[in-house]
Every structure is written in structure tokens, then in C-alpha cells.
Design a protein around this motif. Structure first.
Motif, PDB file in Angstrom:
ATOM      1  N   ALA A   1       0.831  -1.209   0.000  1.00 23.91           N
ATOM      2  CA  ALA A   1       0.000   0.000   0.000  1.00 23.91           C
ATOM      3  C   ALA A   1       0.866   1.260   0.000  1.00 23.91           C
ATOM      4  O   ALA A   1       0.595   2.213  -0.751  1.00 23.91           O
ATOM      5  N   VAL A   2       1.894   1.276   0.828  1.00 28.92           N
ATOM      6  CA  VAL A   2       2.789   2.441   0.866  1.00 28.92           C
ATOM      7  C   VAL A   2       3.515   2.601  -0.467  1.00 28.92           C
ATOM      8  O   VAL A   2       3.667   3.720  -0.979  1.00 28.92           O
ATOM      9  N   SER A   3       3.950   1.481  -1.058  1.00 26.97           N
ATOM     10  CA  SER A   3       4.672   1.535  -2.332  1.00 26.97           C
ATOM     11  C   SER A   3       3.792   2.065  -3.461  1.00 26.97           C
ATOM     12  O   SER A   3       4.276   2.762  -4.367  1.00 26.97           O
ATOM     13  N   LEU A   4       2.508   1.735  -3.427  1.00 26.66           N
ATOM     14  CA  LEU A   4       1.594   2.240  -4.452  1.00 26.66           C
ATOM     15  C   LEU A   4       1.234   3.703  -4.220  1.00 26.66           C
ATOM     16  O   LEU A   4       1.009   4.456  -5.175  1.00 26.66           O
ATOM     17  N   TYR A   5       1.185   4.113  -2.964  1.00 23.12           N
ATOM     18  CA  TYR A   5       0.807   5.482  -2.603  1.00 23.12           C
ATOM     19  C   TYR A   5       1.937   6.465  -2.903  1.00 23.12           C
ATOM     20  O   TYR A   5       1.708   7.564  -3.434  1.00 23.12           O
ATOM     21  N   THR A   6       3.176   6.090  -2.578  1.00 23.41           N
ATOM     22  CA  THR A   6       4.308   7.017  -2.607  1.00 23.41           C
ATOM     23  C   THR A   6       4.541   7.673  -3.971  1.00 23.41           C
ATOM     24  O   THR A   6       4.734   8.897  -4.041  1.00 23.41           O
TER      25      THR A   6
ATOM     26  N   ALA B   1       5.263  14.305  -8.508  1.00 19.39           N
ATOM     27  CA  ALA B   1       5.603  13.898  -9.877  1.00 19.39           C
ATOM     28  C   ALA B   1       7.040  13.402  -9.969  1.00 19.39           C
ATOM     29  O   ALA B   1       7.342  12.493 -10.758  1.00 19.39           O
ATOM     30  N   ALA B   2       7.933  13.981  -9.154  1.00 14.08           N
ATOM     31  CA  ALA B   2       9.332  13.542  -9.186  1.00 14.08           C
ATOM     32  C   ALA B   2       9.457  12.099  -8.704  1.00 14.08           C
ATOM     33  O   ALA B   2      10.254  11.320  -9.249  1.00 14.08           O
ATOM     34  N   TYR B   3       8.691  11.709  -7.690  1.00 10.58           N
ATOM     35  CA  TYR B   3       8.697  10.322  -7.238  1.00 10.58           C
ATOM     36  C   TYR B   3       8.219   9.395  -8.351  1.00 10.58           C
ATOM     37  O   TYR B   3       8.791   8.322  -8.584  1.00 10.58           O
ATOM     38  N   PHE B   4       7.161   9.801  -9.025  1.00  5.25           N
ATOM     39  CA  PHE B   4       6.600   8.981 -10.098  1.00  5.25           C
ATOM     40  C   PHE B   4       7.639   8.755 -11.199  1.00  5.25           C
ATOM     41  O   PHE B   4       7.802   7.636 -11.695  1.00  5.25           O
ATOM     42  N   ASP B   5       8.355   9.812 -11.550  1.00  3.06           N
ATOM     43  CA  ASP B   5       9.369   9.687 -12.605  1.00  3.06           C
ATOM     44  C   ASP B   5      10.506   8.773 -12.182  1.00  3.06           C
ATOM     45  O   ASP B   5      11.027   7.994 -12.997  1.00  3.06           O
ATOM     46  N   ARG B   6      10.906   8.850 -10.924  1.00  2.00           N
ATOM     47  CA  ARG B   6      12.016   8.008 -10.468  1.00  2.00           C
ATOM     48  C   ARG B   6      11.652   6.532 -10.490  1.00  2.00           C
ATOM     49  O   ARG B   6      12.514   5.674 -10.618  1.00  2.00           O
ATOM     50  N   TRP B   7      10.356   6.237 -10.338  1.00  2.39           N
ATOM     51  CA  TRP B   7       9.930   4.844 -10.326  1.00  2.39           C
ATOM     52  C   TRP B   7       9.527   4.319 -11.699  1.00  2.39           C
ATOM     53  O   TRP B   7       9.736   3.148 -11.998  1.00  2.39           O
ATOM     54  N   PHE B   8       8.965   5.183 -12.546  1.00  2.28           N
ATOM     55  CA  PHE B   8       8.343   4.674 -13.769  1.00  2.28           C
ATOM     56  C   PHE B   8       8.923   5.230 -15.071  1.00  2.28           C
ATOM     57  O   PHE B   8       8.620   4.702 -16.138  1.00  2.28           O
TER      58      PHE B   8
ATOM     59  N   SER C   1      12.546  -1.215 -10.767  1.00  2.00           N
ATOM     60  CA  SER C   1      11.679  -2.390 -10.834  1.00  2.00           C
ATOM     61  C   SER C   1      12.274  -3.605 -10.141  1.00  2.00           C
ATOM     62  O   SER C   1      11.555  -4.556  -9.797  1.00  2.00           O
ATOM     63  N   GLN C   2      13.597  -3.594  -9.922  1.00  2.00           N
ATOM     64  CA  GLN C   2      14.228  -4.726  -9.244  1.00  2.00           C
ATOM     65  C   GLN C   2      13.834  -4.800  -7.775  1.00  2.00           C
ATOM     66  O   GLN C   2      13.858  -5.874  -7.163  1.00  2.00           O
ATOM     67  N   VAL C   3      13.475  -3.648  -7.191  1.00  2.00           N
ATOM     68  CA  VAL C   3      13.118  -3.622  -5.770  1.00  2.00           C
ATOM     69  C   VAL C   3      11.846  -4.427  -5.504  1.00  2.00           C
ATOM     70  O   VAL C   3      11.851  -5.338  -4.663  1.00  2.00           O
ATOM     71  N   PRO C   4      10.721  -4.149  -6.196  1.00  2.00           N
ATOM     72  CA  PRO C   4       9.535  -4.987  -5.944  1.00  2.00           C
ATOM     73  C   PRO C   4       9.722  -6.436  -6.364  1.00  2.00           C
ATOM     74  O   PRO C   4       9.165  -7.352  -5.738  1.00  2.00           O
ATOM     75  N   LEU C   5      10.516  -6.679  -7.414  1.00  2.00           N
ATOM     76  CA  LEU C   5      10.766  -8.051  -7.839  1.00  2.00           C
ATOM     77  C   LEU C   5      11.483  -8.844  -6.749  1.00  2.00           C
ATOM     78  O   LEU C   5      11.083  -9.971  -6.402  1.00  2.00           O
TER      79      LEU C   5
END
Length: 331
Positions: free
Chosen positions: A205-210, A215-222, A231-235
Motif C-alpha cells: 500500500a505504501v509503495s503504491l501510494y508514494t 511527480a518527481a517520485y513517479f518519474d524516479r519509479w516509472f 523495478s528490481q526492488v519490488p521483484l
């Protein structure tokens, strides 16, 4: 790699060491009401008795290191989270007092057991909410905190607080799986399974919320190419979760605790993906907040001497008390 980056990793290591070492004894306090009064509670308490106060050394190093190496960040983060920090420190004090007095004041042991649980819960909840308050953003004007007294109180910080409580409970339960035997160990296996489900659900839940906080967080993840690393972190989290549940089902003893630590390590890696290179997200970088170079060099010499000593005596204490806690309540 410059001195500022080195100090950022030193602080991160101290914080992780604190979470690892104090997390499981806070988790035992959180789970304490679920243990049978008497022998089972005594066994749980004695499993951490030789090491619990030394574990908090890392909190001092993390907080003191932040003040010394990144004074601007310290000056912003503390005013933004004063109520949480006060609650955390009071929780740690109550827990420590209760730990000692439950043995010395058996007539009021029920009260001290309650204080041990309440202090552990408050400290864990406050630590998680401090993290959430930092991630959701701190209002800064110039070089000072510009928000209000209760900016930290949001649904997101409550979520990170509850997630930290669940994670510490998982560490505490898997620690007891490793250190106890007999019916108490079977109880710890059941608690570990439930805590693992809660921890992974809240971590998800926290990982989906963060990423949607900024927008900067979104870019760093996606965004590319960041997603290739992120993507290696959730894997890896899913892989560790699989082995954790497998280990609990097959009655592994030490492995569930180390796998639980792996989940925390990956959680910290995810925090790094979201925040780097900011110490106050999207406002103050580690270089903006850093102390002068001469100060960093002077402190680095001290850390190079003291940190190996801390690691050495901590490792020795854990090695000496490496055995299980028997039915009589002693190593």
C-alpha cells in the motif's frame, strides 16, 4: 564519491542498523499482550535482555550524525516532526523503565507489561510517521521549516506508521522463532505468519501510494531508464516474501528473521529510489545541507575509529548470547 555522499551512506547505515537491531525488540513489545502471562512472557523478554539497550546506540549515531554532517537538514526536519520525536523518545523511555521494573516490582507487573507494550507501540508508530512526514514533503521557506505544528498528520503518515508497527512485529516474531523452543516457538511461528501478511500488505500500500505524492517520485519509479533499476526492488521483495512464507511453513528457524531483514533492506532501497539525492525531498539536497568539508573530515576520522568498535562489541554480545532461551527463561 565525495565526502557528502560518504556521510549520506554513513547516516543511512546507522538508521538501517537501528531499524534492524531495535526493530525486533520493539516488535516483541508490540506483540507482548499475545504471549501467555508467566513463562512465555519471561522467555520473550529474556531473549532480548542482553542486547536491547545496546541496540539504541545506532539511534544516537544516526541522530547525532545528522546534526553534525547535515545541520541544515536537522534544523528543518526536527521542527517539522517535533511532536513525533517527543512521542518516540517518551515511548522509548517508558519501554526501558518498564523493562527493568517488571522484574523489580512484581506486584505491579501487569502495569509494567502494559507500559512495555504501549512504549514499544508509540515509538514504532512515531518512527514510521516521521518517515511518512518526510516523504510527503516538508514546507520550507529559505533555510527554515515554514509549516504548522500538525502538518505531519495525514492519511499517508498514518499508513507508514502502521506499516512500521507491522514490520517491527514481524521482526520480533521471527526473532522469537529463532531464539525460543517448544510451545512458545510454535506461537511465534503463528505470529510470524500473520505479521508477514500484514507487513507485505502495508508495504504494498505504501509503495503504491508514494509515487503519487509527487511527480518527481513517479518519474524516479516509472520513467526510463530509472524503471530498469527501480523495478528490481519490488521483484526482489516478491522473491524474499516467497521464501519467507516457505521458511515459516517448513519450520525454518533462523532464516525467517534474516529474510525479514531483507524486506527492510529492500524497503530502504525503495526509500533511496524515491528520495535520492534529497535529504528533505524536492527541497534540500545532501550537498545543500552538508556541513563544511573540514568538519566532515574531522568527524569522519572519529567515525572511522568508533564505528568498528561499536560493530565489534555488538557482534561480540550477540555471539556470546547466540543460543536459545530455554524453558527456564535463560540462555
Amino acid at each position: 564519491m565525495d565526502l557528502t555522499v560518504i556521510w549520506a551512506f554513513i547516516i543511512a547505515f546507522a538508521v538501517f542498523a537501528y531499524v534492524v537491531m531495535d526493530g525486533f525488540d520493539l516488535g516483541i513489545g508490540i506483540l507482548f499482550p499475545t504471549f501467555d502471562v508467566g513463562q512465555e512472557r519471561d522467555q520473550a523478554m529474556n531473549s532480548i535482555a542482553p542486547v536491547w539497550d545496546g541496540n539504541e546506540t545506532w539511534l544516537v549515531l544516526g541522530g547525532g550524525g545528522l546534526l553534525a554532517a547535515f545541520p541544515l537538514a536537522y534544523a528543518i526536519i526536527l521542527p517539522a516532526t517535533y511532536p513525533l520525536i517527543i512521542a518516540m523518545l517518551l515511548g522509548l523511555v517508558f519501554r526501558g523503565v518498564a523493562f527493568e521494573f517488571r522484574w523489580r516490582d512484581p506486584r505491579h507487573r501487569g502495569f509494567w507489561d502494559f507500559s512495555f507494550t504501549a512504549g514499544s507501540f508509540v515509538a514504532a508508530m512515531a518512527q514510521g510517521m516521521i518517515l511518512g512526514a518526510l516523504l510527503q514533503g516538508v514546507e520550507v521557506d529559505g533555510r527554515a521549516y515554514a509549516g504548522s505544528w500538525f502538518d505531519w498528520f495525514t492519511p499517508y503518515t498514518l499508513l507508514t506508521g502502521v506499516g512500521t508497527v507491522a514490520g517491527y512485529a514481524l521482526l520480533g516474531a521471527t526473532w522469537l522463532v529463532w531464539k525460543l523452543e517448544g510451545p512458545a516457538q510454535e506461537h511465534a511461528y503463528r505470529l510470524s505468519f500473520r505479521a508477514a501478511i500484514a507487513t507485505l500488505a502495508l508495504l504494498g500500500a505504501v509503495s503504491l501510494y508514494t509515487p503519487f505524492l509527487d511527480a518527481a517520485y513517479f518519474d524516479r519509479w516509472f520513467a526510463m531508464p530509472s524503471i530498469l533499476f527501480a523495478s528490481q526492488v519490488p521483484l526482489l521483495t516478491l522473491i524474499i516474501a516467497y521464501f519467507l512464507f516457505r521458511g515459516l511453513a517448513k519450520k525454518w528457524e533462523a532464516a525467517p528473521f534474516w529474510l525479514s531483514l531483507g524486506l527492510f533492506l529492500l524497503g530502504m532501497a525503495g526509500l533511496g529510489v524515491s528520495m535520492w539525492p534529497y535529504v528533505v525531498p524536492e527541497t534540500v539536497t545532501i550537498w545543500d545541507a552538508a556541513a563544511p568539508e573540514r568538519s566532515q573530515v574531522f568527524m569522519l576520522i572519529g567515525v572511522a575509529i568508533t564505528m568498528p568498535l561499536i560493530i565489534g562489541y555488538t557482534a561480540w554480545a550477540y555471539w556470546v548470547f547466540r543460543g536459545k532461551v530455554g524453558h527456564e527463561g535463560y540462555h
